[in-house]
Design a protein around this motif. Structure first.
Motif, PDB file in Angstrom:
ATOM      1  N   ALA A 202      21.298 -37.673 -14.455  1.00  0.00           N
ATOM      2  CA  ALA A 202      20.388 -37.162 -15.476  1.00  0.00           C
ATOM      3  C   ALA A 202      20.173 -38.171 -16.595  1.00  0.00           C
ATOM      4  O   ALA A 202      19.128 -38.181 -17.249  1.00  0.00           O
ATOM      5  CB  ALA A 202      20.917 -35.850 -16.039  1.00  0.00           C
ATOM      6  N   ALA A 203      21.178 -39.035 -16.808  1.00  0.00           N
ATOM      7  CA  ALA A 203      21.080 -40.064 -17.844  1.00  0.00           C
ATOM      8  C   ALA A 203      20.302 -41.289 -17.367  1.00  0.00           C
ATOM      9  O   ALA A 203      20.177 -42.266 -18.100  1.00  0.00           O
ATOM     10  CB  ALA A 203      22.473 -40.470 -18.295  1.00  0.00           C
ATOM     11  N   GLY A 204      19.799 -41.244 -16.138  1.00  0.00           N
ATOM     12  CA  GLY A 204      18.975 -42.326 -15.637  1.00  0.00           C
ATOM     13  C   GLY A 204      19.699 -43.365 -14.810  1.00  0.00           C
ATOM     14  O   GLY A 204      19.113 -44.383 -14.443  1.00  0.00           O
ATOM     15  N   VAL A 205      20.976 -43.124 -14.500  1.00  0.00           N
ATOM     16  CA  VAL A 205      21.740 -44.061 -13.675  1.00  0.00           C
ATOM     17  C   VAL A 205      21.555 -43.691 -12.210  1.00  0.00           C
ATOM     18  O   VAL A 205      21.763 -42.543 -11.822  1.00  0.00           O
ATOM     19  CB  VAL A 205      23.238 -44.034 -14.051  1.00  0.00           C
ATOM     20  N   GLN A 206      21.150 -44.660 -11.395  1.00  0.00           N
ATOM     21  CA  GLN A 206      21.006 -44.428  -9.958  1.00  0.00           C
ATOM     22  C   GLN A 206      22.158 -45.129  -9.240  1.00  0.00           C
ATOM     23  O   GLN A 206      22.119 -46.337  -9.006  1.00  0.00           O
ATOM     24  CB  GLN A 206      19.665 -44.955  -9.452  1.00  0.00           C
ATOM     25  N   PRO A 207      23.205 -44.379  -8.867  1.00  0.00           N
ATOM     26  CA  PRO A 207      24.364 -45.023  -8.254  1.00  0.00           C
ATOM     27  C   PRO A 207      24.154 -45.291  -6.773  1.00  0.00           C
ATOM     28  O   PRO A 207      23.316 -44.665  -6.118  1.00  0.00           O
ATOM     29  CB  PRO A 207      25.462 -43.971  -8.447  1.00  0.00           C
ATOM     30  N   ALA A 208      24.930 -46.214  -6.254  1.00  0.00           N
ATOM     31  CA  ALA A 208      25.073 -46.340  -4.803  1.00  0.00           C
ATOM     32  C   ALA A 208      26.167 -45.368  -4.380  1.00  0.00           C
ATOM     33  O   ALA A 208      27.212 -45.278  -5.033  1.00  0.00           O
ATOM     34  CB  ALA A 208      25.457 -47.761  -4.420  1.00  0.00           C
ATOM     35  N   VAL A 209      25.917 -44.629  -3.326  1.00  0.00           N
ATOM     36  CA  VAL A 209      26.900 -43.677  -2.810  1.00  0.00           C
ATOM     37  C   VAL A 209      27.355 -44.167  -1.442  1.00  0.00           C
ATOM     38  O   VAL A 209      26.538 -44.312  -0.529  1.00  0.00           O
ATOM     39  CB  VAL A 209      26.317 -42.253  -2.717  1.00  0.00           C
ATOM     40  N   VAL A 210      28.654 -44.439  -1.319  1.00  0.00           N
ATOM     41  CA  VAL A 210      29.212 -44.933  -0.067  1.00  0.00           C
ATOM     42  C   VAL A 210      29.667 -43.739   0.774  1.00  0.00           C
ATOM     43  O   VAL A 210      30.627 -43.045   0.418  1.00  0.00           O
ATOM     44  CB  VAL A 210      30.393 -45.892  -0.318  1.00  0.00           C
ATOM     45  N   PHE A 211      28.969 -43.503   1.864  1.00  0.00           N
ATOM     46  CA  PHE A 211      29.298 -42.413   2.777  1.00  0.00           C
ATOM     47  C   PHE A 211      30.297 -42.948   3.805  1.00  0.00           C
ATOM     48  O   PHE A 211      29.980 -43.878   4.556  1.00  0.00           O
ATOM     49  CB  PHE A 211      28.041 -41.889   3.461  1.00  0.00           C
ATOM     50  N   THR A 212      31.486 -42.355   3.840  1.00  0.00           N
ATOM     51  CA  THR A 212      32.575 -42.891   4.645  1.00  0.00           C
ATOM     52  C   THR A 212      32.737 -42.207   6.004  1.00  0.00           C
ATOM     53  O   THR A 212      33.577 -42.616   6.794  1.00  0.00           O
ATOM     54  CB  THR A 212      33.891 -42.773   3.873  1.00  0.00           C
ATOM     55  N   ALA A 213      31.941 -41.170   6.275  1.00  0.00           N
ATOM     56  CA  ALA A 213      32.016 -40.466   7.559  1.00  0.00           C
ATOM     57  C   ALA A 213      30.849 -39.497   7.651  1.00  0.00           C
ATOM     58  O   ALA A 213      30.303 -39.070   6.626  1.00  0.00           O
ATOM     59  CB  ALA A 213      33.330 -39.695   7.682  1.00  0.00           C
ATOM     60  N   PRO A 214      30.442 -39.118   8.873  1.00  0.00           N
ATOM     61  CA  PRO A 214      29.379 -38.115   9.006  1.00  0.00           C
ATOM     62  C   PRO A 214      29.709 -36.797   8.296  1.00  0.00           C
ATOM     63  O   PRO A 214      28.805 -36.141   7.769  1.00  0.00           O
ATOM     64  CB  PRO A 214      29.290 -37.917  10.526  1.00  0.00           C
ATOM     65  N   SER A 215      30.981 -36.425   8.252  1.00  0.00           N
ATOM     66  CA  SER A 215      31.362 -35.182   7.563  1.00  0.00           C
ATOM     67  C   SER A 215      31.050 -35.265   6.077  1.00  0.00           C
ATOM     68  O   SER A 215      30.659 -34.273   5.449  1.00  0.00           O
ATOM     69  CB  SER A 215      32.842 -34.891   7.785  1.00  0.00           C
TER      70      SER A 215
END
Length: 285
Positions: A202-215
């Motif tokens: 909401a503050a305008g930060v677009q993070p990278a999200v590391v997905f570590t598994a299909p779950s």
């Protein structure tokens, strides 16, 4: 929370994200851990125990282990029956294959020699290096694991018994059934809650999200029902990348290998690519 640096969210418990966080921090990124899933023993522990007893009697020629969670779960089940996994492997004279060097190292630490570790830490990599045969293979896996490994081994002539060794559940799991996972030594990354992640976005930060598994992909998708979130999806490997695409998210980057350094390179690529194309802030879900 740092907003002057690239922000990365690793979808793991902080105790299991130490090495990844260290590699990301060394690259100048602000890293947080957000656990969405946990691991428990299966509801039918007797089924696993029965196959381990058969393994100890020599019923299997190969034991194929696909994750550190499987190593821990098998050890817990063996201990609950008053024995040790390494003793069962030794008495059954079974050969052991591990999908990945981390899993192989955990097996070695448990006193279990590993005869086959593919360079490509994936089911496809294991199948390429696995011999043909007509004996029996035990494959203990998670409840959500795809069937490609069992099917591939069967195509190579083996009689394959796949058994549910552990199950993936929403975080936190039941304390009495929890498989603790592989805890790493070192400084743990700060824990981030879903509320904090939403506030960051909401503050305008677009993070990278590391997905570590299909779950983790599935759990993240379910949480997004509360509203849209701008993020750059990064997959730890091809299977997770496929799960992201199933949800309508094209990975900004996929790690060439699942090591901390490989993940850090992929995250850096995601930030560079994301800046070039100005991605849609509202991923479809």
């Amino acid at each position: 929370m740092a907003k002057d640096r690239d922000t990365v969210i690793v979808l793991r418990h902080p105790a299991r994200a130490v090495r990844i966080a260290a590699a990301l921090s060394a690259a100048g990124m602000a890293t947080y851990a957000l656990p969405l899933t946990d691991t428990e023993l299966p509801s039918d522990v007797d089924a696993v125990a029965t196959e381990l007893e058969a393994l100890g009697r020599g019923a299997y020629q190969w034991l194929v282990v696909t994750s550190g969670n499987a190593v821990q779960a098998l050890g817990m089940v063996a201990a609950s029956r008053g024995t040790v996994l390494a003793d069962l492997v030794r008495s059954g004279r079974v050969r052991v294959a591990a999908v990945g060097s981390t899993t192989a190292r955990l097996l070695a630490d448990a006193g279990i020699p590993v005869q086959l570790v593919p360079e490509d830490a994936s089911a496809a990599g294991l199948l390429r290096g696995f011999p043909r045969g007509d004996g029996a293979v035990l494959v203990p896996q998670a409840d959500l694991a795809p069937d490609d490994l069992r099917a591939g081994l069967a195509d190579r002539g083996w009689s394959v018994r796949r058994v549910e060794a552990y199950r993936t559940v929403p975080y936190p799991g039941h304390a009495g059934r929890r498989v603790p996972g592989v805890e790493e030594s070192g400084a743990r990354p700060p824990l981030m809650t879903w509320t904090e992640l939403a506030a960051l976005a909401a503050a305008g930060v677009q993070p990278a999200v590391v997905f570590t598994a299909p779950s983790a992909v599935r759990q993240f998708h379910e949480r997004l029902d509360a509203g849209p979130l701008a993020f750059l999806p990064v997959a730890i490997g091809r299977t997770t990348a496929s799960a992201l695409r199933t949800q309508g998210w094209e990975p900004e980057a996929t790690a060439a290998d699942p090591t901390p350094q490989g993940i850090a390179l992929a995250v850096g690529e995601a930030f560079s690519r994301g800046r070039r194309i100005d991605p849609d802030p509202y991923p479809h879900h």
